[in-house]
Design a protein around this motif. Structure first.
Motif, PDB file in Angstrom:
ATOM      1  N   ASN A 261       9.218 -12.666   9.847  1.00 38.96           N
ATOM      2  CA  ASN A 261       7.546 -12.221  10.557  1.00 38.96           C
ATOM      3  C   ASN A 261       7.530 -10.395  10.084  1.00 38.96           C
ATOM      4  OD1 ASN A 261       6.864 -14.804  11.019  1.00 38.96           O
ATOM      5  ND2 ASN A 261       6.644 -14.181  13.305  1.00 38.96           N
ATOM      6  N   PHE A 262       8.331  -9.522  10.312  1.00 37.51           N
ATOM      7  CA  PHE A 262       8.337  -8.182  10.075  1.00 37.51           C
ATOM      8  C   PHE A 262       8.403  -8.015   8.700  1.00 37.51           C
ATOM      9  CE2 PHE A 262      10.466  -4.415   9.528  1.00 37.51           C
ATOM     10  CZ  PHE A 262       9.611  -3.607  10.409  1.00 37.51           C
ATOM     11  N   LYS A 263       8.881  -8.833   7.578  1.00 42.16           N
ATOM     12  CA  LYS A 263       9.371  -8.658   5.828  1.00 42.16           C
ATOM     13  C   LYS A 263       8.567  -9.055   5.803  1.00 42.16           C
ATOM     14  CE  LYS A 263      14.393 -10.789   5.692  1.00 42.16           C
ATOM     15  NZ  LYS A 263      15.047 -11.943   5.309  1.00 42.16           N
ATOM     16  N   VAL A 264       7.711 -10.486   6.737  1.00 42.55           N
ATOM     17  CA  VAL A 264       6.074 -10.538   5.359  1.00 42.55           C
ATOM     18  C   VAL A 264       4.922  -9.015   6.030  1.00 42.55           C
ATOM     19  CG1 VAL A 264       4.131 -12.324   5.858  1.00 42.55           C
ATOM     20  CG2 VAL A 264       6.145 -13.242   5.775  1.00 42.55           C
ATOM     21  N   PHE A 265       5.033  -8.630   7.532  1.00 46.95           N
ATOM     22  CA  PHE A 265       4.006  -7.818   7.523  1.00 46.95           C
ATOM     23  C   PHE A 265       5.367  -6.551   5.959  1.00 46.95           C
ATOM     24  CE2 PHE A 265       3.624  -3.645   9.493  1.00 46.95           C
ATOM     25  CZ  PHE A 265       2.867  -3.659   9.534  1.00 46.95           C
ATOM     26  N   LEU A 266       5.664  -6.363   6.188  1.00 47.86           N
ATOM     27  CA  LEU A 266       6.424  -5.334   5.433  1.00 47.86           C
ATOM     28  C   LEU A 266       6.059  -5.827   3.769  1.00 47.86           C
ATOM     29  CD1 LEU A 266       9.963  -3.644   6.310  1.00 47.86           C
ATOM     30  CD2 LEU A 266       8.208  -2.824   6.167  1.00 47.86           C
ATOM     31  N   GLY A 267       5.953  -6.664   3.272  1.00 52.40           N
ATOM     32  CA  GLY A 267       5.541  -7.045   1.951  1.00 52.40           C
ATOM     33  C   GLY A 267       4.002  -6.736   2.010  1.00 52.40           C
ATOM     34  N   THR A 268       3.752  -7.482   3.057  1.00 51.98           N
ATOM     35  CA  THR A 268       1.467  -6.954   2.587  1.00 51.98           C
ATOM     36  C   THR A 268       1.599  -5.827   2.821  1.00 51.98           C
ATOM     37  OG1 THR A 268       1.896  -9.325   3.829  1.00 51.98           O
ATOM     38  CG2 THR A 268      -1.079  -8.256   3.795  1.00 51.98           C
ATOM     39  N   ALA A 269       2.351  -5.043   4.108  1.00 51.29           N
ATOM     40  CA  ALA A 269       1.729  -3.415   4.078  1.00 51.29           C
ATOM     41  C   ALA A 269       1.752  -2.491   1.869  1.00 51.29           C
ATOM     42  CB  ALA A 269       2.487  -2.788   5.088  1.00 51.29           C
ATOM     43  N   ALA A 270       3.276  -3.324   1.737  1.00 52.78           N
ATOM     44  CA  ALA A 270       3.819  -2.382   0.361  1.00 52.78           C
ATOM     45  C   ALA A 270       2.453  -2.583  -0.346  1.00 52.78           C
ATOM     46  CB  ALA A 270       5.009  -2.584   0.169  1.00 52.78           C
ATOM     47  N   LEU A 271       1.963  -4.440  -1.349  1.00 53.08           N
ATOM     48  CA  LEU A 271       1.438  -4.648  -1.769  1.00 53.08           C
ATOM     49  C   LEU A 271      -0.565  -3.697  -1.557  1.00 53.08           C
ATOM     50  CD1 LEU A 271       1.473  -8.733  -2.059  1.00 53.08           C
ATOM     51  CD2 LEU A 271       1.366  -6.718  -3.364  1.00 53.08           C
ATOM     52  N   LEU A 272      -0.458  -3.753  -0.660  1.00 53.14           N
ATOM     53  CA  LEU A 272      -2.038  -2.769   0.608  1.00 53.14           C
ATOM     54  C   LEU A 272      -1.744  -1.131  -0.454  1.00 53.14           C
ATOM     55  CD1 LEU A 272      -3.120  -3.784   3.314  1.00 53.14           C
ATOM     56  CD2 LEU A 272      -4.113  -4.341   1.465  1.00 53.14           C
ATOM     57  N   GLY A 273      -0.260  -0.812  -0.130  1.00 56.61           N
ATOM     58  CA  GLY A 273      -0.435   1.030  -0.367  1.00 56.61           C
ATOM     59  C   GLY A 273      -0.499   0.580  -2.113  1.00 56.61           C
ATOM     60  N   VAL A 274      -0.085  -0.509  -2.685  1.00 57.25           N
ATOM     61  CA  VAL A 274       0.030  -0.472  -3.985  1.00 57.25           C
ATOM     62  C   VAL A 274      -1.033  -0.300  -4.730  1.00 57.25           C
ATOM     63  CG1 VAL A 274       0.353  -1.531  -6.265  1.00 57.25           C
ATOM     64  CG2 VAL A 274       2.712  -0.834  -4.504  1.00 57.25           C
ATOM     65  N   THR A 275      -2.164  -0.961  -3.968  1.00 55.20           N
ATOM     66  CA  THR A 275      -3.704  -1.510  -4.568  1.00 55.20           C
ATOM     67  C   THR A 275      -3.874  -0.456  -4.469  1.00 55.20           C
ATOM     68  OG1 THR A 275      -3.817  -2.596  -2.402  1.00 55.20           O
ATOM     69  CG2 THR A 275      -3.979  -4.268  -4.372  1.00 55.20           C
ATOM     70  N   GLY A 276      -4.245   0.522  -2.701  1.00 54.02           N
ATOM     71  CA  GLY A 276      -5.190   1.569  -2.892  1.00 54.02           C
ATOM     72  C   GLY A 276      -4.334   2.952  -3.513  1.00 54.02           C
ATOM     73  N   ILE A 277      -2.702   2.481  -4.670  1.00 52.21           N
ATOM     74  CA  ILE A 277      -2.755   4.286  -5.071  1.00 52.21           C
ATOM     75  C   ILE A 277      -3.178   4.217  -6.418  1.00 52.21           C
ATOM     76  CG2 ILE A 277      -0.444   4.822  -6.529  1.00 52.21           C
ATOM     77  CD1 ILE A 277       1.231   4.391  -3.978  1.00 52.21           C
ATOM     78  N   LEU A 278      -3.305   2.536  -6.844  1.00 56.52           N
ATOM     79  CA  LEU A 278      -4.310   1.833  -8.212  1.00 56.52           C
ATOM     80  C   LEU A 278      -5.512   2.631  -8.107  1.00 56.52           C
ATOM     81  CD1 LEU A 278      -2.860  -1.124  -9.163  1.00 56.52           C
ATOM     82  CD2 LEU A 278      -3.169   0.799 -10.230  1.00 56.52           C
ATOM     83  N   PHE A 279      -6.297   2.066  -6.661  1.00 61.79           N
ATOM     84  CA  PHE A 279      -7.445   2.581  -6.558  1.00 61.79           C
ATOM     85  C   PHE A 279      -8.348   4.313  -7.126  1.00 61.79           C
ATOM     86  CE2 PHE A 279     -11.383   3.623  -3.702  1.00 61.79           C
ATOM     87  CZ  PHE A 279     -11.948   2.997  -4.207  1.00 61.79           C
ATOM     88  N   ILE A 280      -6.570   5.069  -6.009  1.00 59.30           N
ATOM     89  CA  ILE A 280      -6.944   6.402  -6.241  1.00 59.30           C
ATOM     90  C   ILE A 280      -6.791   6.974  -7.762  1.00 59.30           C
ATOM     91  CG2 ILE A 280      -6.104   8.158  -5.374  1.00 59.30           C
ATOM     92  CD1 ILE A 280      -6.201   6.542  -3.001  1.00 59.30           C
ATOM     93  N   GLY A 281      -6.063   6.132  -8.072  1.00 61.39           N
ATOM     94  CA  GLY A 281      -5.365   6.794  -9.782  1.00 61.39           C
ATOM     95  C   GLY A 281      -6.456   6.590 -10.924  1.00 61.39           C
ATOM     96  N   ILE A 282      -7.109   5.062 -10.447  1.00 62.11           N
ATOM     97  CA  ILE A 282      -8.430   5.019 -12.116  1.00 62.11           C
ATOM     98  C   ILE A 282      -9.094   5.951 -11.364  1.00 62.11           C
ATOM     99  CG2 ILE A 282      -9.857   3.315 -11.960  1.00 62.11           C
ATOM    100  CD1 ILE A 282      -7.777   1.107 -11.581  1.00 62.11           C
ATOM    101  N   ARG A 283      -9.829   5.873 -10.526  1.00 59.36           N
ATOM    102  CA  ARG A 283     -10.600   6.852 -10.321  1.00 59.36           C
ATOM    103  C   ARG A 283     -10.757   8.255 -10.276  1.00 59.36           C
ATOM    104  NH1 ARG A 283     -15.517   5.237  -6.905  1.00 59.36           N
ATOM    105  NH2 ARG A 283     -15.698   7.529  -6.723  1.00 59.36           N
ATOM    106  N   ALA A 284      -9.190   8.928 -10.036  1.00 56.16           N
ATOM    107  CA  ALA A 284      -9.427   9.992 -10.758  1.00 56.16           C
ATOM    108  C   ALA A 284      -9.135  10.438 -11.924  1.00 56.16           C
ATOM    109  CB  ALA A 284      -7.426  10.475 -10.092  1.00 56.16           C
TER     110      ALA A 284
END
Lengths: 137, 171
Positions: free
Chosen positions: B102-125
């Motif tokens: 379960n912890f691994k699944v949580f880590l993977g989800t958090a990592a994916l969310l972080g990547v999408t956040g970075i993409l969002f900020i980068g594209i807007r910049a």
């Protein structure tokens, strides 16, 4: 002509009226109207477990008994455990206590069951699953 | 070839019916029921997955004999083995997830969310500046022009007692 035919047709289209007039010999049985009381349920399963002849029959009865929205009474549990002793299956006896812990609402109720059935457990030498596999290890 | 086959068949029949006197002398009961190696019950949990089906049935037979005794005489290892063989976490009762998964699944989800956040900020910049008409000054000027032209005199900005903001949308 029309006024003569109509009553005939009306009678023919409602044959149920005639059937209802015949007195019933067997009572109507509605599945939803029958409510078995807890005492009747306990009595039924006590006799069932006392008559259970083999392991399959015992486990089938346990499946049915634990499928209801209630916790079986200690008398039923005792009958089931004695049936397990009769068919020489220790694991089923342990499983019965595990089943109670799944059915009760809180730990206090489970503890009450354990206390109530302590003489039986000591008489037959049954350990619960938590005693066999302690959580800490 | 034919003779050899017949001989083999004869020998087999002898084995089954124990008509061979030499065989009876050798002890046919142990040969008819092949003696299975005894599996130690103390550690059945650890080695259950590696046991062959024959060894498992041998464990079953051992336990069947054991459980006929008074249960108070059974050792805790025998009780554990009996419970494990019947209701342990193997076969259809294997847990669907291992501890820590379960912890691994949580880590993977958090990592994916972080990547999408970075993409969002980068594209807007990297995006071009907003059009020159979307700012407070331009919109107030549009309002003035609208009033000048008596635009929409019944319900809009030129109507009597108008309280709305007109064209102003940006802060």
């Amino acid at each position: 002509m029309r006024s003569q035919i109509l009553p005939v047709l009306r009678l023919a289209s409602r044959p149920a009226l005639k059937v209802a007039a015949i007195p019933r010999t067997t009572p109507v049985r509605y599945a939803h109207a029958h409510q078995e009381s807890f005492e009747a349920f306990s009595e039924r399963y006590v006799t069932f477990f006392q008559n259970a002849e083999d392991l399959f029959e015992l486990q089938r009865g346990l499946n049915n008994c634990f499928a209801h929205d209630l916790v079986p009474s200690p008398a039923v549990i005792e009958a089931a455990v004695r049936a397990a002793r009769r068919v020489n299956d220790y694991s089923t006896a342990v499983r019965i206590f595990e089943g109670i812990s799944e059915k009760v609402e809180n730990k206090a109720q489970y503890q009450a069951y354990l206390d109530e059935l302590k003489p039986l457990r000591e008489e037959l030498g049954i350990m619960t699953k938590d005693e066999l596999y302690p959580k800490s290890s | 070839m034919q003779a050899a086959l017949r001989l083999a068949r004869q020998q087999r029949r002898c084995l089954v019916t124990t008509a061979n006197p030499a065989h009876v002398l050798a002890g046919s009961t142990s040969a008819a029921v092949p003696k299975r190696p005894l599996i130690p019950l103390s550690n059945v949990e650890a080695q259950w997955d590696k046991l062959t089906s024959e060894e498992r049935s041998s464990v079953h037979d051992q336990l069947e004999v054991l459980m006929k005794k008074d249960w108070k005489e059974l050792s805790i290892d025998e009780k554990k083995a009996a419970y494990y063989v019947s209701f342990g976490p193997h076969g259809p009762r294997t847990p669907s997830s291992k501890p820590g998964e379960n912890f691994k699944v949580f880590l993977g989800t958090a990592a994916l969310l972080g990547v999408t956040g970075i993409l969002f900020i980068g594209i807007r910049a990297l995006a071009p500046a907003p059009p020159k008409t979307i700012n407070k000054e331009w919109e107030t000027a549009m309002n003035e022009r609208g009033l000048e032209q008596k635009m929409n005199p019944i319900t809009g900005i030129s109507s009597e007692g108008y309280k709305g903001k007109g064209f102003v949308v940006s802060k």
